[in-house]
Design a protein around this motif. Structure first.
Motif, PDB file in Angstrom:
ATOM      1  N   UNK A 168      -8.137   2.550  -4.955  1.00  0.00           N
ATOM      2  CA  UNK A 168      -7.790   3.683  -4.263  1.00  0.00           C
ATOM      3  C   UNK A 168      -8.873   4.203  -3.453  1.00  0.00           C
ATOM      4  N   UNK A 169      -8.719   4.468  -2.292  1.00  0.00           N
ATOM      5  CA  UNK A 169      -9.469   4.686  -1.018  1.00  0.00           C
ATOM      6  C   UNK A 169      -9.146   6.129  -0.587  1.00  0.00           C
ATOM      7  N   UNK A 170     -10.230   7.088  -0.801  1.00  0.00           N
ATOM      8  CA  UNK A 170     -10.102   8.304  -0.200  1.00  0.00           C
ATOM      9  C   UNK A 170     -10.965   8.659   0.986  1.00  0.00           C
ATOM     10  N   UNK A 177       2.301  14.386   2.878  1.00  0.00           N
ATOM     11  CA  UNK A 177       3.151  13.451   3.530  1.00  0.00           C
ATOM     12  C   UNK A 177       2.706  11.935   3.160  1.00  0.00           C
ATOM     13  N   UNK A 178       3.953  11.335   2.811  1.00  0.00           N
ATOM     14  CA  UNK A 178       3.804   9.878   2.633  1.00  0.00           C
ATOM     15  C   UNK A 178       3.856   9.096   4.074  1.00  0.00           C
ATOM     16  N   UNK A 179       2.877   8.224   4.322  1.00  0.00           N
ATOM     17  CA  UNK A 179       2.862   7.527   5.406  1.00  0.00           C
ATOM     18  C   UNK A 179       3.280   6.005   5.238  1.00  0.00           C
ATOM     19  N   UNK A 180       3.211   5.752   3.953  1.00  0.00           N
ATOM     20  CA  UNK A 180       3.586   4.514   3.505  1.00  0.00           C
ATOM     21  C   UNK A 180       3.993   4.508   1.915  1.00  0.00           C
ATOM     22  N   UNK A 181       4.893   3.893   1.583  1.00  0.00           N
ATOM     23  CA  UNK A 181       5.271   3.829   0.142  1.00  0.00           C
ATOM     24  C   UNK A 181       5.885   2.325  -0.150  1.00  0.00           C
ATOM     25  N   UNK A 182       4.765   1.520  -0.382  1.00  0.00           N
ATOM     26  CA  UNK A 182       5.423   0.147  -0.502  1.00  0.00           C
ATOM     27  C   UNK A 182       5.215  -0.216  -1.993  1.00  0.00           C
ATOM     28  N   UNK A 206      -7.242  15.045   2.907  1.00  0.00           N
ATOM     29  CA  UNK A 206      -7.818  13.740   3.172  1.00  0.00           C
ATOM     30  C   UNK A 206      -6.499  12.690   3.167  1.00  0.00           C
ATOM     31  N   UNK A 207      -6.958  11.546   3.484  1.00  0.00           N
ATOM     32  CA  UNK A 207      -5.916  10.622   3.563  1.00  0.00           C
ATOM     33  C   UNK A 207      -6.215   9.570   2.463  1.00  0.00           C
ATOM     34  N   UNK A 208      -5.220   9.288   1.580  1.00  0.00           N
ATOM     35  CA  UNK A 208      -5.370   8.631   0.336  1.00  0.00           C
ATOM     36  C   UNK A 208      -4.826   7.454   0.695  1.00  0.00           C
ATOM     37  N   UNK A 209      -5.532   6.056   0.410  1.00  0.00           N
ATOM     38  CA  UNK A 209      -4.799   4.743   0.496  1.00  0.00           C
ATOM     39  C   UNK A 209      -4.935   3.974  -0.654  1.00  0.00           C
ATOM     40  N   UNK A 210      -3.755   3.703  -1.395  1.00  0.00           N
ATOM     41  CA  UNK A 210      -3.813   3.044  -2.508  1.00  0.00           C
ATOM     42  C   UNK A 210      -3.268   1.653  -2.480  1.00  0.00           C
ATOM     43  N   UNK A 211      -3.692   0.442  -2.660  1.00  0.00           N
ATOM     44  CA  UNK A 211      -3.411  -0.881  -2.501  1.00  0.00           C
ATOM     45  C   UNK A 211      -3.538  -1.829  -3.652  1.00  0.00           C
ATOM     46  N   UNK A 212      -2.365  -2.371  -4.037  1.00  0.00           N
ATOM     47  CA  UNK A 212      -2.146  -3.388  -5.272  1.00  0.00           C
ATOM     48  C   UNK A 212      -2.987  -4.667  -4.981  1.00  0.00           C
ATOM     49  N   UNK A 213      -3.829  -5.049  -5.591  1.00  0.00           N
ATOM     50  CA  UNK A 213      -4.886  -6.340  -5.426  1.00  0.00           C
ATOM     51  C   UNK A 213      -5.005  -6.848  -6.474  1.00  0.00           C
ATOM     52  N   UNK A 214      -3.856  -7.412  -7.521  1.00  0.00           N
ATOM     53  CA  UNK A 214      -3.893  -7.880  -8.623  1.00  0.00           C
ATOM     54  C   UNK A 214      -4.776  -9.255  -8.695  1.00  0.00           C
ATOM     55  N   UNK A 254       0.904  -1.243  -0.045  1.00  0.00           N
ATOM     56  CA  UNK A 254      -0.007   0.081  -0.105  1.00  0.00           C
ATOM     57  C   UNK A 254       0.754   1.402   0.075  1.00  0.00           C
ATOM     58  N   UNK A 255       0.193   2.071  -0.414  1.00  0.00           N
ATOM     59  CA  UNK A 255       0.718   3.742  -0.526  1.00  0.00           C
ATOM     60  C   UNK A 255      -0.188   4.385   0.450  1.00  0.00           C
TER      61      UNK A 255
END
Lengths: 128, 144
Positions: A109-111, B89-94, A37-45, A29-30
């Motif tokens: 992508x989760x905002x 800010x980046x909290x995670x960069x995987x 906001x917080x943006x969470x990006x996750x790889x879910x191939x 995840x990033x």
């Protein structure tokens, strides 16, 4: 005091046993934060929209993605067909009703917008 | 600003343990001599008529993906573009970015003209039909 509630919650948590979960892959995840906001990006191939479960319960975000696919005849394996699972404890300054999720090409992508009270505010100074 | 610690990850320890073990040999490739691990991660399986290669390529424009087959070696190359960065800010960069290339040896002769590749949900599935010369042939027995 809240014990009974907790048990109930556990029983309600779905489908997979803890053992299955231990075998699931932790997705990369990033997480990016800006003023809004917080943006969470996750790889879910390999996970389609129908097989993705997103939940927020008591400030805990759960991402669970599964995929169905043939496993027989394997010659060489670098990833398993056991799905993705990851949980995060969210900060409490978010407005969770405004959460927005998008899944495209195996990328989630989760905002998570911040609550109005948590956003930085500029205070105008009036000159007299 | 939200501190890093506030965005706590749960159960991370068990999962990290699990991955450590995985790297030590569980789920290791079944074919010897191919223990190399690169990007993208791949699975290879076979059925009666074809080899099926799956590659994890989330968030890639399939048009920017290049695939060539030369003498039983399949080469995949492309690029994953880094997202535009704003103020913050980046909290995670995987998740990784950048160019990649990977070559995979196909274990037997294939029919190069009939190869098909599909990209769906970030997973590339390449179907490599076996060449007629390696398919089992049924020979009719003549009764005299």
């Amino acid at each position: 005091m809240k014990n009974s509630e907790l048990t109930l919650h556990k029983e309600n948590t779905p489908v997979v046993s803890e053992r299955d979960r231990a075998a699931m892959i932790t997705p990369a995840v990033d997480i990016f934060e800006n003023d809004d906001a917080l943006t969470l990006v996750a790889d879910l191939p390999g996970v389609s929209k129908e097989h993705l479960e997103l939940g927020i319960d008591r400030q805990v975000l759960t991402i669970e993605g599964r995929f169905d696919r043939a496993e027989e005849g394997a010659l060489y394996r670098e990833f398993c067909g056991c799905g993705f699972y990851r949980r995060f404890h969210l900060p409490d300054n978010l407005d969770l009703n405004q959460t927005n999720a998008e899944l495209k090409d195996g990328v989630l992508t989760l905002r998570l917008p911040k609550a109005a009270s948590a956003k930085p505010r500029r205070i105008e100074i009036t000159a007299r | 600003m939200t501190g890093f610690d506030l965005f706590k990850e749960m159960d991370s320890f068990t999962h990290e343990m699990d991955q450590v073990f995985r790297d030590l040999g569980f789920g290791r490739p079944l074919v010897s001599g191919s223990a190399y691990r690169g990007y993208p991660r791949i699975n290879l399986r076979e059925n009666q008529d074809a080899y099926i290669l799956e590659a994890q390529l989330p968030g890639i424009d399939p048009k920017a993906l290049e695939m060539t087959i030369l003498k039983g070696t399949l080469t995949l190359s492309g690029e994953r573009k880094a997202p535009a960065e704003g103020q913050g800010t980046w909290h995670r960069r995987e998740r990784g970015y950048g160019k990649f290339m990977r070559s995979i040896d196909i274990p037997a002769e294939i029919d190069g003209d009939k190869v098909r590749a599909d990209y769906k949900d970030g997973l590339l599935t390449v179907t490599l039909p076996k060449a007629a010369s390696v398919l089992p042939k049924r020979i009719a027995v003549q009764a005299n």
